[in-house]
Write an enzyme that holds these catalytic residues in place. Structure first.
Site, short mmCIF file in Angstrom:
data_model
loop_
_atom_site.label_atom_id
_atom_site.label_comp_id
_atom_site.label_asym_id
_atom_site.label_seq_id
_atom_site.Cartn_x
_atom_site.Cartn_y
_atom_site.Cartn_z
CG HIS A 125 15.80 18.47 70.38
ND1 HIS A 125 17.09 18.68 69.94
CD2 HIS A 125 15.46 17.24 69.95
CE1 HIS A 125 17.50 17.62 69.28
NE2 HIS A 125 16.53 16.73 69.24
CG ASP A 127 19.31 20.46 72.84
OD1 ASP A 127 18.14 20.32 72.43
OD2 ASP A 127 19.80 19.69 73.70
CG ASP A 158 18.92 14.57 66.59
OD1 ASP A 158 17.89 15.03 67.08
OD2 ASP A 158 19.79 14.00 67.26
CD GLU A 194 16.29 15.06 72.78
OE1 GLU A 194 15.97 13.86 72.86
OE2 GLU A 194 17.34 15.43 72.23
CD GLU A 195 20.50 15.47 71.04
OE1 GLU A 195 20.67 14.43 71.69
OE2 GLU A 195 20.19 15.47 69.83
CD GLU A 222 14.20 14.15 68.44
OE1 GLU A 222 15.07 14.20 67.57
OE2 GLU A 222 14.41 14.44 69.63
CG HIS A 433 23.56 11.79 68.21
ND1 HIS A 433 23.52 11.50 69.56
CD2 HIS A 433 22.48 12.57 67.97
CE1 HIS A 433 22.44 12.05 70.10
NE2 HIS A 433 21.80 12.71 69.14
#
Ligand SMILES: [Zn+2]
Ligand SMILES: [Zn+2]
Length: 463
Positions: A125, A127, A158, A194-195, A222, A433
């Site tokens: 992804h 983002d 990530d 995605e997030e 991922e 995150h």
């Protein structure tokens, strides 16, 4: 080399100035030899430092593109990856706009020799979640590499690492063997959003005609870092629910004691959810279940009070409304209807003026009604091919796990496509995150080798 340079130098020496010049010249000769030796180093060490530098540099460049929410710059990221992919021979690229021009999706394709076989699709992804720069030791979009090789950036783990590793692996394979052609077609997709649930990203993509034409037979997405020497692999995700619980109640003077206030009703609800959370967490703490095998219900915001100036609240009023938001994650082994029943009866009972709202962020079951899980035994031929490929390059796999967070993989599993979650980061602190997200350069480089092996094995699997 050193000897011939020495001779060249000596022959230029004037006899009359022999003594002082000899002295100076030995200094120059030594430095010349040293310089020549140093300049030859990359060649004598099989070009590792040079290759490492460029892969790392490309990773750093990608990390510097700000694709964090709430304003991800997808266009710059897609242009960058497009140029990178096109610099590798035999790769074809295509940009899809499935929603708005601000949300492109990049497809990279390496055509296989047998177009009748289902293709392989790797995903990353574009983002990232936001970062709070003041809480980082290095700016989150600097991609600074420290002396001990740590590359700091939002997205380092990530999941911008895999975005570049896929391409670097292909670059290496093709550079080593320009004739290499996979049997199955290999695609890489770079998707937005995605997030925030993938609704304008992967969900739209799987519904598109482009995706259907790709005839995808295996999907790799991922995963997560491991803190030990083995790589982790995931056969399922937990599914997210955004749960909002609201309470209404009698308003009144701040000084008055009375029953059935909104705050009291909400606090009772929070206590019930906290007890549930504690019970689930105890199962983890006592080793009965893994983190990803229980239901998590974590409060993420509280909203109540009568606003006054400058973000403050009126203190002598008890409000008539209050709400709390939870990030709830359900493992595929849990019955969602039972949890809904519990929420309605215990967490937000109507009898106490409570209401709730659930936003289900994506599917929980496939089209046959089965939980979203990919087999990791002989019933799934891809499992052995994948495992063997990781082991072939010296890697070891942990026992397959459920991922405690959520990825776009759920949209593939919903279609029944065999799917693993995998990000080759071992001996790495898990920082997705989190503040100060980083990845070590040598971990990143080793991951490229792992993907080289995976790409070669999967794309030549004819079964
Ligand atoms: Zn991710
Ligand atoms: Zn994430």
């Amino acid at each position: 080399m050193c000897k011939s340079s020495y001779r060249l130098y000596v022959s230029q020496t004037k006899p009359a100035m022999v003594k002082p010049i000899w002295h100076n010249q030995s200094f120059f000769l030594l430095s010349t030899c040293a310089l020549i030796f140093i300049s030859l180093l990359p060649l004598t060490t099989q070009q590792t430092p040079e290759t490492a530098e460029t892969s790392i540099t490309r990773f750093q460049q990608y990390l510097r593109i700000k694709t964090a929410h709430p304003n991800p710059d997808y266009s710059t990221a897609v242009s960058f990856l497009n140029v990178l992919a096109k610099s590798i021979p035999n790769l074809i690229t295509k940009t899809l706009y499935l929603t708005t021009p601000q949300k492109p999706l990049l497809l990279v394709t390496f055509l296989g020799s047998n177009p009748n076989l289902p293709s392989i699709l790797f995903n990353s992804h574009l983002d990232s979640v936001p970062a709070e720069p003041s809480k980082w030791v290095h700016p989150p979009f600097s991609a600074i590499k420290t002396d001990d090789g740590k590359i700091f950036a939002r997205g380092a783990q990530d999941d911008k690492c895999i975005a570049i590793q896929y391409l670097e692996a292909l670059r290496n394979i093709i550079k080593r063997d320009p004739e290499f052609k996979p049997i199955r077609t290999l695609h890489i997709c770079y998707v937005p959003d995605e997030e925030i649930g993938g609704f304008d990203g992967m969900q739209k993509f799987v519904e598109s005609k482009e995706f259907k034409e790709m005839n995808v037979g295996f999907f790799l997405d991922e995963g997560q870092a491991s803190i030990n020497n083995k790589y982790r692999v995931f056969y399922a995700d937990r599914s997210p629910w955004n749960l909002v619980i609201k309470a209404v109640g009698k308003p009144g003077h701040g000084s008055k004691m009375f029953d059935d206030t909104a705050m009291e009703n909400l606090m009772k609800s929070i206590e019930v959810v906290s007890r549930f959370r504690e019970n689930q967490f105890d199962l983890v703490k006592t080793g009965v279940l893994a983190n990803s095998e229980v239901v998590s219900a974590n409060p993420v915001y509280l909203k109540a009070g009568t606003p006054s100036k400058n973000g403050n609240f009126v203190m002598n009023m008890q409000p008539s409304e209050a709400e709390v938001g939870y990030d709830v994650r359900l493992p595929p082994t849990v019955d969602p209807d039972l949890l809904k029943k519990r929420i309605a009866e215990e967490w937000a009972p109507k009898t106490r003026n409570m209401s709730y709202h659930i936003v289900e962020k994506g599917p929980l079951r496939d089209y046959m009604g089965r939980p979203l899980m990919t087999a990791t035994n002989d019933s799934n031929p891809w499992w052995n091919v994948f495992k063997d490929a990781v082991e072939a390059c010296g890697g070891e796999l942990e026992k397959p796990e459920i991922l405690s967070s959520t990825t776009d993989a759920r949209y593939m599993r919903q279609l029944g496509i065999p799917t693993f979650g995998f990000s080759p980061m071992k001996n790495t602190q898990i920082l997705l995150h989190d503040h100060n997200e980083y990845l070590e350069d040598n971990v990143f480089l080793e991951g490229i080798k792992v993907y080289e092996s995976i790409i070669k094995s999967l794309s030549s699997f004819e079964g």
